[in-house]
Design an enzyme around this catalytic site. Structure first.
Site, PDB file in Angstrom:
ATOM      1  N   ARG A 310      -0.022   2.897 -42.607  1.00  0.00           N
ATOM      2  CA  ARG A 310       0.351   2.988 -41.191  1.00  0.00           C
ATOM      3  C   ARG A 310       0.987   4.350 -40.885  1.00  0.00           C
ATOM      4  NH1 ARG A 310       0.741  -0.246 -36.445  1.00  0.00           N
ATOM      5  NH2 ARG A 310      -0.235  -2.021 -37.439  1.00  0.00           N
ATOM      6  N   GLU A 714       7.411  -3.657 -31.586  1.00  0.00           N
ATOM      7  CA  GLU A 714       7.761  -2.447 -32.329  1.00  0.00           C
ATOM      8  C   GLU A 714       7.665  -1.137 -31.542  1.00  0.00           C
ATOM      9  OE1 GLU A 714       4.843  -3.952 -35.217  1.00  0.00           O
ATOM     10  OE2 GLU A 714       6.149  -3.080 -36.735  1.00  0.00           O
TER      11      GLU A 714
HETATM   12  N1  MTE Z   1      13.426  -8.551 -31.903  1.00  0.00           N
HETATM   13  C1  MTE Z   1      14.484  -9.250 -32.336  1.00  0.00           C
HETATM   14  N2  MTE Z   1      15.394  -9.654 -31.440  1.00  0.00           N
HETATM   15  N3  MTE Z   1      14.662  -9.549 -33.655  1.00  0.00           N
HETATM   16  C2  MTE Z   1      13.762  -9.138 -34.608  1.00  0.00           C
HETATM   17  O1  MTE Z   1      13.937  -9.424 -35.786  1.00  0.00           O
HETATM   18  N4  MTE Z   1      11.676  -7.904 -35.060  1.00  0.00           N
HETATM   19  C3  MTE Z   1      10.759  -6.858 -34.584  1.00  0.00           C
HETATM   20  C4  MTE Z   1      10.297  -7.143 -33.161  1.00  0.00           C
HETATM   21  N5  MTE Z   1      11.424  -7.451 -32.325  1.00  0.00           N
HETATM   22  C5  MTE Z   1      12.632  -8.369 -34.181  1.00  0.00           C
HETATM   23  C6  MTE Z   1      12.495  -8.127 -32.787  1.00  0.00           C
HETATM   24  C7  MTE Z   1       9.580  -6.697 -35.428  1.00  0.00           C
HETATM   25  S1  MTE Z   1       9.734  -5.776 -36.825  1.00  0.00           S
HETATM   26  C8  MTE Z   1       8.374  -7.219 -35.087  1.00  0.00           C
HETATM   27  S2  MTE Z   1       6.999  -6.920 -36.008  1.00  0.00           S
HETATM   28  C9  MTE Z   1       8.200  -8.077 -33.906  1.00  0.00           C
HETATM   29  O2  MTE Z   1       9.427  -8.268 -33.211  1.00  0.00           O
HETATM   30  C10 MTE Z   1       7.643  -9.411 -34.383  1.00  0.00           C
HETATM   31  O3  MTE Z   1       7.523 -10.329 -33.367  1.00  0.00           O
HETATM   32  P1  MTE Z   1       6.265 -10.374 -32.361  1.00  0.00           P
HETATM   33  O4  MTE Z   1       5.038 -10.159 -33.166  1.00  0.00           O
HETATM   34  O5  MTE Z   1       6.355 -11.710 -31.774  1.00  0.00           O
HETATM   35  O6  MTE Z   1       6.489  -9.262 -31.378  1.00  0.00           O
HETATM   36 MO1  MOS Z   2       7.642  -6.029 -38.174  1.00  0.00          MO
HETATM   37  S1  MOS Z   2       8.158  -4.466 -39.349  1.00  0.00           S
HETATM   38  O1  MOS Z   2       5.936  -5.815 -38.480  1.00  0.00           O
HETATM   39  O2  MOS Z   2       8.099  -7.338 -39.148  1.00  0.00           O
END
Ligand code: MTE
Ligand code: MOS
Length: 773
Positions: A310, A714
């Site tokens: 990535r 992200e």
């Molecule tokens: N938001 C919160 N509040 N807590 C989290 O741990 N993880 C992030 C993001 N936002 C996270 C977050 C990461 S690393 C990812 S990959 C995505 O949320 C995963 O959730 P989604 O695929 O539902 O967006």
């Molecule tokens: Mo998020 S780093 O893809 O859990």
């Protein structure tokens, strides 16, 4: 749409802030006769275990047992990819690595017991930095290459330069530390509550360690108190230890890391070293780059390979690389195993190209934003890995609108005047874009599953493969299900994630949680709706095609006055023996790439955004203040605007932490010297910009995604690069305008010394023109 797209609060927002929300460790009271686990920690970063004497621990009061390699009925390894993560290592690979686990009646008893285990080891030399790993040739895998065009030609570019960028790691600092509880279930299987982003993989690892088939293992994730990638694979060893303990003792076992243990034992964002050479035309257009990328993978492979891919896919950010030669290597060091972290390598890749563009701009005497926009992708371009950038036009639209709405040009002039009047502090302004590829780079992960149950009273239970970590996935799922069935969101209950409801799920990661699982839920709901429509058409005496579901009632479009409550249709369907449950599935179409050459179409689409940040830097201390940030984010048609706003604000601030204050320090023994909030500075309220304008790109549906939405988890993190570039812009104002070198994170110390270098350059300007031939 009536429910999807509405700004409703996170479904647990109230419970989060009142403290009523349950997390894994809150469930301890449900398990009488629970044992508590505590690890025996290795005293060196790299060593061979000679003897491990547990007898004194076994005799200690309150110690139930000590788990060692001998207790493992299956394979004593929790590694997800390479099986290189022994639970009870014979060779210690990082400082404080657990070598045995003590189970006690109380946590205190377990800790006392652990202190009585004697470990004799033979220390070996430890590799503790990327530079040392390169010297020693210590790598986890063979180099990866990604090339396009004629990169050697950059040696003849009008401007060419070389450089090195060091990028620091980052601790996840989820508020809820790693935790698992395991017990024998009523029928002889094993069950676990685990704070895991990937319940299926946690299930697999438990099954492997116990040597039993996966159908005997059930893993549940109620919700996580944050994960940020840190619980994608790194939740597995703790659950495996809890399960092993439960298997051996026939009692429930709890493993919960304290903050200090969590810091010490779990992996972080990968630090990187990038060595680059770049060639530019005089107008600032990039002709090509060569980059050697080295990541600090830590002791085992973990997710370092997909993270590295990535990085290589995101070394372009939003810019066309006409020629590129990228080489990536994962260093094996005697440190925690670095792992997924929000952005998953995207942030490091983008930081490198933004570094290169700023270096070029200052060498050419052009404003950095001009160099940036001259290099944007245009419609019809393809990336350096061969994927067409179909909607490249969005980058320019976002850029232009944000420049306007933030008053970029006028503020630039105002800042110049302000800086002329202030010799000891300077303001800086920068705008940076984000283009982030959505899809797991491991193509097979791009699938989602759902199981939707409707009860006769019209209430609905939704199960899906995704896990809730605060990101609002369950809220979005609730909205998707309510919208799809035409009921209100209170009628939908989203269940905790369980491997016995949806099997073989993917990690909730890569920001694709709502895209994948949301589409699967919509699939299940549409099957149910069409079954119910048959029943409704009969009851309403209308055409099937005229049946509508909305706001908890079922109508016929032929006569808006006639309607039946949704619950009534469900009851009628039951009596007609129509099944009221359905499973749904989704797999992302059209993605593929060759992992050897990294060429293909790894992403379903791109999420775009840009940010403008303004900082004020103090010339005496290097400290800075974030005065204002404006963000324009392309979330497609937002599924849940309040949730998305939270993701953008939180992701941005987390990025600011990574780039400007959070610094991990390992000492010469390989101990993490910053293993707590007292030494590891996190962003807090003070880092929130005084003015914070967050907007969505309007009328920007993404047709191939559920309800036209786009992923948002992200991408916003990388908008924080605008803050780093604004700091660099301010530093430049202390000097004569030459290039500014700045390691990441840009801590006040580093900023101060960069200011000193800039001041020195003002006294004796470098001959930067010499680089142009
Ligand atoms: N938001 C919160 N509040 N807590 C989290 O741990 N993880 C992030 C993001 N936002 C996270 C977050 C990461 S690393 C990812 S990959 C995505 O949320 C995963 O959730 P989604 O695929 O539902 O967006
Ligand atoms: Mo998020 S780093 O893809 O859990």
């Amino acid at each position: 749409m009536t429910i999807a797209g509405k700004p409703i609060p996170h479904d647990s927002a109230r419970e989060h802030v009142t403290g009523e929300a349950f997390y894994t460790d809150d469930l301890v009271l449900r398990f009488p006769r629970m044992l508590h686990a505590w690890p025996v920690l290795a005293p060196h970063a790299h060593a061979l275990i000679k003897t491990l004497d547990i007898s004194a621990a076994l005799a200690a009061p309150g110690v139930a047992t000590v788990l060692t390699a001998r207790d493992v009925p299956g394979e004593g390894d929790s590694g997800s990819n390479r099986h290189d993560e022994p639970l009870f290592p014979a060779e210690v690979m990082y400082h404080s690595q657990p070598v045995a686990w003590v189970l006690g009646e109380t946590l205190d008893a377990a800790q006392q017991g652990a202190s009585r285990v004697s470990v004799e080891d033979e220390p070996l030399p430890a590799i503790l930095s990327i530079e040392d790993a390169i010297l020693a040739g210590s790598f986890h895998s063979a180099p990866v290459r990604l090339a396009r065009g004629n990169a050697p030609a950059i040696d003849f570019s009008p401007l060419r330069f070389e450089g090195e960028l060091k990028i620091g790691g980052q601790e996840h600092f989820y508020l809820e530390t790693q935790c698992a509880i395991a017990w024998l279930d009523e029928t002889g299987g094993i069950a676990a509550h685990s704070s895991t982003q990937h319940p299926t993989e946690t299930q697999e690892v438990i099954a492997r360690v116990l040597g039993i088939p996966r159908n005997k293992v059930t893993v549940e994730c109620l919700r996580m108190g944050g994960a940020f990638g840190g619980k994608e694979v790194q939740a597995n060893p703790w659950a495996a230890i809890a399960a092993l303990g439960a298997w051996k003792t026939r009692r429930p076992v709890r493993v919960r890391l304290t903050r200090a243990l969590d810091f010490t034992l779990t992996g972080k964002r990968h630090p990187f070293l990038a060595r680059y050479a770049a060639g530019f035309a005089k107008d600032g257009r990039l002709e090509g780059v060569r980059v050697a990328l080295y990541s600090d993978g830590g002791w085992c492979l973990d997710l370092s390979e997909p993270v590295l891919s990535r990085v290589m896919f995101h070394c372009d950010n939003a810019y066309l690389l006409p020629a590129a030669e990228l080489t990536g290597l994962i260093c094996e060091t005697h440190k925690t195993s670095q792992t997924a972290f929000r952005g998953f390598g995207g942030p490091q890749g983008m930081l490198i190209i933004e570094e290169i563009l700023d270096q070029a701009a200052r060498r050419l005497g052009l404003p950095p934003e001009i160099v940036r926009e001259r290099n944007f992708y245009r419609d019809g371009d393809t990336t350096h890995y061969g994927q067409p950038v179909k909607d490249a036009g969005r980058i320019e639209i976002i850029w232009r609108r944000l420049k306007e709405s933030s008053g970029f040009t006028e503020r630039r002039a105002k800042i110049d005047r302000w800086n002329a009047l202030h010799p000891h502090s300077k303001r800086g302004l920068a705008i940076t874009p984000v283009k982030f590829g959505i899809s797991f780079t491991a193509t097979f992960f791009n699938q989602g599953g759902a199981l939707v149950l409707i009860y006769r009273d019209g209430s609905v239970q939704v199960n899906h493969g995704g896990a809730e970590m605060g990101q609002g996935l369950h809220t979005k799922i609730q909205q998707i299900a309510a919208e799809s069935l035409g009921v209100d969101s209170q009628s939908i209950r989203v269940m905790p994630t369980r491997t016995d409801k949806i099997p073989n799920t993917s990690a909730t990661a890569a920001s694709a949680g709502a895209d994948l699982n949301g589409a699967a839920v919509a699939d299940a709901c549409s099957q149910l709706r069409s079954r119910l429509a048959d029943v409704a058409a009969a009851i309403l005496g209308c055409d099937l095609g005229s049946v509508r579901f909305s706001e908890g009632r079922v109508f016929t479009s032929a006569d808006a006055q006639r309607s039946v409550p949704f619950a009534k249709i469900c009851e009628a369907a039951y009596r007609r023996r129509v099944p009221l449950f359905a499973h749904g599935f989704y797999s992302t179409p059209g993605i593929h790439y060759d992992p050897k050459t990294l060429r293909g179409q790894p992403f379903h689409y791109f999420a775009y955004a840009a940010a403008v940040s303004e900082v004020e830097v103090d010339g005496f201390t290097g400290d800075y203040r974030l005065l204002r940030t404006d963000i324009l984010e392309d979330v497609g048609d937002s599924l849940s605007p309040l949730v998305d706003r939270g993701q953008i604000e939180g992701g941005f601030i987390q990025g600011v932490g990574w780039l400007t204050i959070e610094e991990l320090v390992w000492d010469s023994q390989g101990r993490l010297a910053t293993a707590g909030a007292s030494t590891y500075k996190l962003p807090s309220w003070t880092e929130v910009p005084d003015i914070f304008e967050v907007n969505f790109l309007e009328r920007a549906p993404e047709p191939s995604v559920i309800f036209g939405s786009k992923a948002v988890g992200e991408p916003p993190l990388m908008l924080a690069i605008s803050v780093r570039e604004a700091i660099r812009d301010a530093i430049a104002q202390f000097g004569a305008g030459g290039p500014i070198s700045l390691e990441s994170p840009a801590t006040p110390e580093r900023v101060f010394f960069a200011i000193q270098r800039a001041r020195a350059e003002r006294e004796a300007p470098l001959n930067t023109i010499g680089a142009i031939q």
